[in-house]
Scaffold this motif. Structure first.
Motif, PDB file in Angstrom:
ATOM      1  N   ASP A  29      44.162  35.916  31.300  1.00 56.40           N
ATOM      2  CA  ASP A  29      44.696  37.180  30.801  1.00 56.40           C
ATOM      3  C   ASP A  29      44.122  37.505  29.416  1.00 56.40           C
ATOM      4  O   ASP A  29      44.136  36.665  28.513  1.00 56.40           O
ATOM      5  CB  ASP A  29      46.223  37.076  30.727  1.00 56.40           C
ATOM      6  N   GLY A  30      43.614  38.729  29.276  1.00 61.13           N
ATOM      7  CA  GLY A  30      43.148  39.192  27.975  1.00 61.13           C
ATOM      8  C   GLY A  30      41.834  38.604  27.503  1.00 61.13           C
ATOM      9  O   GLY A  30      41.477  38.742  26.322  1.00 61.13           O
ATOM     10  N   PHE A  31      41.057  37.975  28.393  1.00 58.10           N
ATOM     11  CA  PHE A  31      39.774  37.371  28.023  1.00 58.10           C
ATOM     12  C   PHE A  31      38.709  38.464  28.052  1.00 58.10           C
ATOM     13  O   PHE A  31      38.219  38.845  29.113  1.00 58.10           O
ATOM     14  CB  PHE A  31      39.430  36.257  29.008  1.00 58.10           C
ATOM     15  N   ARG A  32      38.370  38.979  26.877  1.00 57.07           N
ATOM     16  CA  ARG A  32      37.406  40.077  26.804  1.00 57.07           C
ATOM     17  C   ARG A  32      36.031  39.615  27.269  1.00 57.07           C
ATOM     18  O   ARG A  32      35.687  38.432  27.140  1.00 57.07           O
ATOM     19  CB  ARG A  32      37.344  40.626  25.374  1.00 57.07           C
ATOM     20  N   HIS A  33      35.240  40.535  27.763  1.00 55.98           N
ATOM     21  CA  HIS A  33      33.959  40.200  28.385  1.00 55.98           C
ATOM     22  C   HIS A  33      33.034  39.408  27.474  1.00 55.98           C
ATOM     23  O   HIS A  33      32.201  38.623  27.952  1.00 55.98           O
ATOM     24  CB  HIS A  33      33.242  41.481  28.826  1.00 55.98           C
ATOM     25  N   ASP A  34      33.166  39.561  26.150  1.00 52.25           N
ATOM     26  CA  ASP A  34      32.241  38.912  25.215  1.00 52.25           C
ATOM     27  C   ASP A  34      32.816  37.676  24.534  1.00 52.25           C
ATOM     28  O   ASP A  34      32.188  37.118  23.632  1.00 52.25           O
ATOM     29  CB  ASP A  34      31.796  39.914  24.146  1.00 52.25           C
ATOM     30  N   ARG A  53      27.524  36.443  36.805  1.00 50.37           N
ATOM     31  CA  ARG A  53      28.406  36.970  35.763  1.00 50.37           C
ATOM     32  C   ARG A  53      28.124  38.460  35.601  1.00 50.37           C
ATOM     33  O   ARG A  53      26.962  38.870  35.539  1.00 50.37           O
ATOM     34  CB  ARG A  53      28.162  36.262  34.426  1.00 50.37           C
ATOM     35  N   SER A  54      29.162  39.252  35.547  1.00 53.22           N
ATOM     36  CA  SER A  54      28.974  40.683  35.316  1.00 53.22           C
ATOM     37  C   SER A  54      28.959  40.971  33.821  1.00 53.22           C
ATOM     38  O   SER A  54      29.523  40.206  33.027  1.00 53.22           O
ATOM     39  CB  SER A  54      30.071  41.504  35.992  1.00 53.22           C
ATOM     40  N   GLU A  55      28.346  42.081  33.453  1.00 51.92           N
ATOM     41  CA  GLU A  55      28.319  42.494  32.047  1.00 51.92           C
ATOM     42  C   GLU A  55      29.714  42.865  31.555  1.00 51.92           C
ATOM     43  O   GLU A  55      29.960  42.901  30.351  1.00 51.92           O
ATOM     44  CB  GLU A  55      27.364  43.670  31.868  1.00 51.92           C
ATOM     45  N   GLY A  56      30.592  43.122  32.478  1.00 52.44           N
ATOM     46  CA  GLY A  56      31.981  43.432  32.156  1.00 52.44           C
ATOM     47  C   GLY A  56      32.725  43.756  33.432  1.00 52.44           C
ATOM     48  O   GLY A  56      32.112  44.086  34.458  1.00 52.44           O
ATOM     49  N   LEU A  57      34.038  43.623  33.389  1.00 48.43           N
ATOM     50  CA  LEU A  57      34.875  44.001  34.520  1.00 48.43           C
ATOM     51  C   LEU A  57      35.734  45.170  34.058  1.00 48.43           C
ATOM     52  O   LEU A  57      36.542  45.039  33.134  1.00 48.43           O
ATOM     53  CB  LEU A  57      35.761  42.830  34.964  1.00 48.43           C
ATOM     54  N   ILE A  58      35.530  46.327  34.682  1.00 48.05           N
ATOM     55  CA  ILE A  58      36.190  47.555  34.240  1.00 48.05           C
ATOM     56  C   ILE A  58      37.619  47.591  34.778  1.00 48.05           C
ATOM     57  O   ILE A  58      37.833  47.548  35.989  1.00 48.05           O
ATOM     58  CB  ILE A  58      35.420  48.792  34.737  1.00 48.05           C
ATOM     59  N   PRO A  59      38.602  47.665  33.886  1.00 49.85           N
ATOM     60  CA  PRO A  59      39.986  47.714  34.359  1.00 49.85           C
ATOM     61  C   PRO A  59      40.350  49.086  34.901  1.00 49.85           C
ATOM     62  O   PRO A  59      39.743  50.092  34.539  1.00 49.85           O
ATOM     63  CB  PRO A  59      40.796  47.395  33.093  1.00 49.85           C
ATOM     64  N   VAL A  60      41.349  49.122  35.758  1.00 51.10           N
ATOM     65  CA  VAL A  60      41.905  50.400  36.184  1.00 51.10           C
ATOM     66  C   VAL A  60      42.774  50.937  35.051  1.00 51.10           C
ATOM     67  O   VAL A  60      43.146  50.222  34.123  1.00 51.10           O
ATOM     68  CB  VAL A  60      42.741  50.255  37.472  1.00 51.10           C
ATOM     69  N   TYR A  61      43.097  52.215  35.142  1.00 50.09           N
ATOM     70  CA  TYR A  61      43.966  52.869  34.161  1.00 50.09           C
ATOM     71  C   TYR A  61      45.417  52.750  34.611  1.00 50.09           C
ATOM     72  O   TYR A  61      45.723  53.011  35.775  1.00 50.09           O
ATOM     73  CB  TYR A  61      43.578  54.334  34.038  1.00 50.09           C
ATOM     74  N   PRO A  62      46.299  52.336  33.695  1.00 54.05           N
ATOM     75  CA  PRO A  62      46.034  51.901  32.324  1.00 54.05           C
ATOM     76  C   PRO A  62      45.589  50.432  32.298  1.00 54.05           C
ATOM     77  O   PRO A  62      45.928  49.667  33.203  1.00 54.05           O
ATOM     78  CB  PRO A  62      47.400  52.064  31.651  1.00 54.05           C
ATOM     79  N   SER A 341      39.153  53.189  29.515  1.00 55.39           N
ATOM     80  CA  SER A 341      38.078  52.230  29.698  1.00 55.39           C
ATOM     81  C   SER A 341      37.043  52.329  28.579  1.00 55.39           C
ATOM     82  O   SER A 341      36.613  53.410  28.192  1.00 55.39           O
ATOM     83  CB  SER A 341      37.395  52.457  31.046  1.00 55.39           C
ATOM     84  N   SER A 342      36.663  51.174  28.054  1.00 58.61           N
ATOM     85  CA  SER A 342      35.629  51.054  27.026  1.00 58.61           C
ATOM     86  C   SER A 342      35.143  49.619  27.069  1.00 58.61           C
ATOM     87  O   SER A 342      35.713  48.774  27.767  1.00 58.61           O
ATOM     88  CB  SER A 342      36.189  51.381  25.638  1.00 58.61           C
ATOM     89  N   ARG A 343      34.115  49.316  26.309  1.00 61.72           N
ATOM     90  CA  ARG A 343      33.631  47.938  26.287  1.00 61.72           C
ATOM     91  C   ARG A 343      34.704  46.995  25.738  1.00 61.72           C
ATOM     92  O   ARG A 343      34.819  45.848  26.187  1.00 61.72           O
ATOM     93  CB  ARG A 343      32.352  47.832  25.468  1.00 61.72           C
ATOM     94  N   ASP A 344      35.493  47.454  24.783  1.00 67.16           N
ATOM     95  CA  ASP A 344      36.571  46.603  24.263  1.00 67.16           C
ATOM     96  C   ASP A 344      37.628  46.299  25.321  1.00 67.16           C
ATOM     97  O   ASP A 344      38.308  45.283  25.248  1.00 67.16           O
ATOM     98  CB  ASP A 344      37.250  47.271  23.065  1.00 67.16           C
ATOM     99  N   MET A 345      37.780  47.191  26.299  1.00 68.56           N
ATOM    100  CA  MET A 345      38.767  46.975  27.365  1.00 68.56           C
ATOM    101  C   MET A 345      38.192  46.198  28.542  1.00 68.56           C
ATOM    102  O   MET A 345      38.938  45.766  29.426  1.00 68.56           O
ATOM    103  CB  MET A 345      39.318  48.317  27.856  1.00 68.56           C
TER     104      MET A 345
END
Length: 405
Positions: A29-34, A53-62, A341-345
């Motif tokens: 939980d809460g492990f940011r992509h970077d 490994r993906s460059e990021g996993l995009i969360p759904v809203y919210p 959604s953003s890179r921080d999310m």
């Protein structure tokens, strides 16, 4: 001799790829992509190097914990699986939902999670925590599960998952989920760049590394490990918090839910459209750039449609701002998620195992596509419509992989 070993290894890997596959899905939980690079997670990084490994996993809203965990295991947007936020109001039921209420009343969930899909098709499932995994959805629970308890030692979770994987074939689960909350907890309290988050990341990394090694040494079945997180984390500031008590809301006409990164206003039965429009205008006039009002168009693009759990007015904001009802002296800097959604999310996605290609990095993608990917690995047929697309992650599956059934 070396040629013999190489041939033996090839046939062993081929056999594993063709055998019935096991999937272990672990959420940090809460492990940011970077966080792997930012805080140092060598074991997780090593697992990624052996798979994808993906460059990021995009969360759904919210980008909140419960909606996203349910989207990962259902392949659906929150409006379709029912859990539209960690906390929300339902205008038809005239009830409020708070995290975990599905355990007491599973009618909050309108979905078929992956463990149900597995059980309905004769594949045993086990969950050592996952939001709402104890709920009796569609009349079923996983064959093995634990009621959620935050103090449960993280080492116990690893030990139990290994034990499940070592059970005799007739009673062994082929789908196992695990969950760790400590990275998210430290992120909220101290912010994503803090020493406390770094310590939490290293703690979980050590456990994941141990688990991966024990799979290789102690488990005789082909196991594919999928590591995910539900969202990332970003700094919020006390002096940027928006006091919701200043909003001119008539409590006889509206129900409200403060979700920190958005503020939801639900109209009561007797509330007129004119009263909704008037309040929207007042809130827009006093926004002063601190927040914005979600439009029907923006919500549709985010996968949100009209329904009893969709608020009449939704206020959104961006970090470092957030909504609060706390007195000024009680406000603290920290971390949050739930924003657009953003890179921080962006969260984490890593997959490795005998049925997974060694494909290095892939582009970021939405977490709704993980469900059909897991179903394919397990040889399960989809039983209900989903929002995810199995073609998105299909290229990650080894060409040697074939279903036994």
């Amino acid at each position: 001799m070396m040629r013999f070993l190489a041939v033996t290894t090839f046939f062993l890997l081929s056999f594993q790829a063709q055998a019935e596959q096991t999937v272990v899905l672990i959420s940090i939980d809460g492990f940011r992509h970077d966080y792997i690079e930012l805080h140092g997670a060598p074991n997780i990084e090593r697992i990624a190097s052996q798979g994808v490994r993906s460059e990021g996993l995009i969360p759904v809203y919210p980008s909140k914990t419960f909606p996203n965990h349910l989207s990962i295991v259902t392949g659906q947007y929150p409006v379709n699986h029912g859990i539209v936020d960690n906390n929300f109001y339902d205008t038809e039921r005239k009830q409020r939902y708070k995290m975990g209420d599905g355990v007491k009343d599973s009618t909050w969930l309108t979905t078929l999670p992956i463990w149900n899909l597995a059980e309905f098709q004769g594949v045993k499932a086990a969950t050592f925590f996952w939001p709402e995994s104890e709920a009796r959805i569609n009349g079923r629970t996983p064959s093995y599960y634990f009621n959620y308890s935050t103090p449960a030692p993280n080492q116990q979770r690893i030990d139990q998952m290994v034990q499940w994987l070592k059970l005799p074939e007739p009673v062994r689960p082929r789908l196992v989920t695990g969950y760790f909350s400590i990275v998210d907890t430290m992120g909220h309290r101290f912010g994503p760049d803090s020493h406390q988050v770094e310590k939490a990341v290293k703690h979980v990394d050590k456990l994941i590394g141990e688990f991966w090694q024990r799979i290789q040494n102690e488990v005789d079945v082909p196991v594919n490990l999928i590591l995910v997180s539900d969202h990332g984390m970003v700094d919020i500031k006390a002096d940027a918090m928006i006091d919701v008590s200043t909003f001119p809301i008539d409590e006889s006409l509206f129900e409200t839910v403060n979700a920190q990164t958005r503020f939801m206003i639900y109209a009561n039965e007797e509330t007129t459209q004119q009263q909704i429009d008037d309040l929207r205008s007042q809130l827009g006039a006093m926004a002063d750039g601190r927040y914005f009002i979600e439009t029907e168009t923006s919500l549709t693009q985010l996968g949100v449609t009209d329904g009893p759990r969709t608020a009449a007015i939704i206020l959104g904001t961006q970090a470092p701002a957030s909504f609060t009802s706390r007195a000024v002296e009680q406000r603290r800097d920290g971390g949050a998620h739930g924003f657009h959604s953003s890179r921080d999310m962006d969260g984490l996605f890593i997959a490795a195992g005998p049925a997974i290609k060694h494909q290095a990095n892939i582009s970021r993608f939405s977490n709704i596509h993980i469900y059909p990917f897991m179903a394919e690995l397990l040889g399960l047929k989809l039983m209900t419509p989903i929002d995810g697309d199995g073609e998105v992650l299909a290229p990650l599956i080894s060409s040697q992989f074939t279903h036994k059934n």
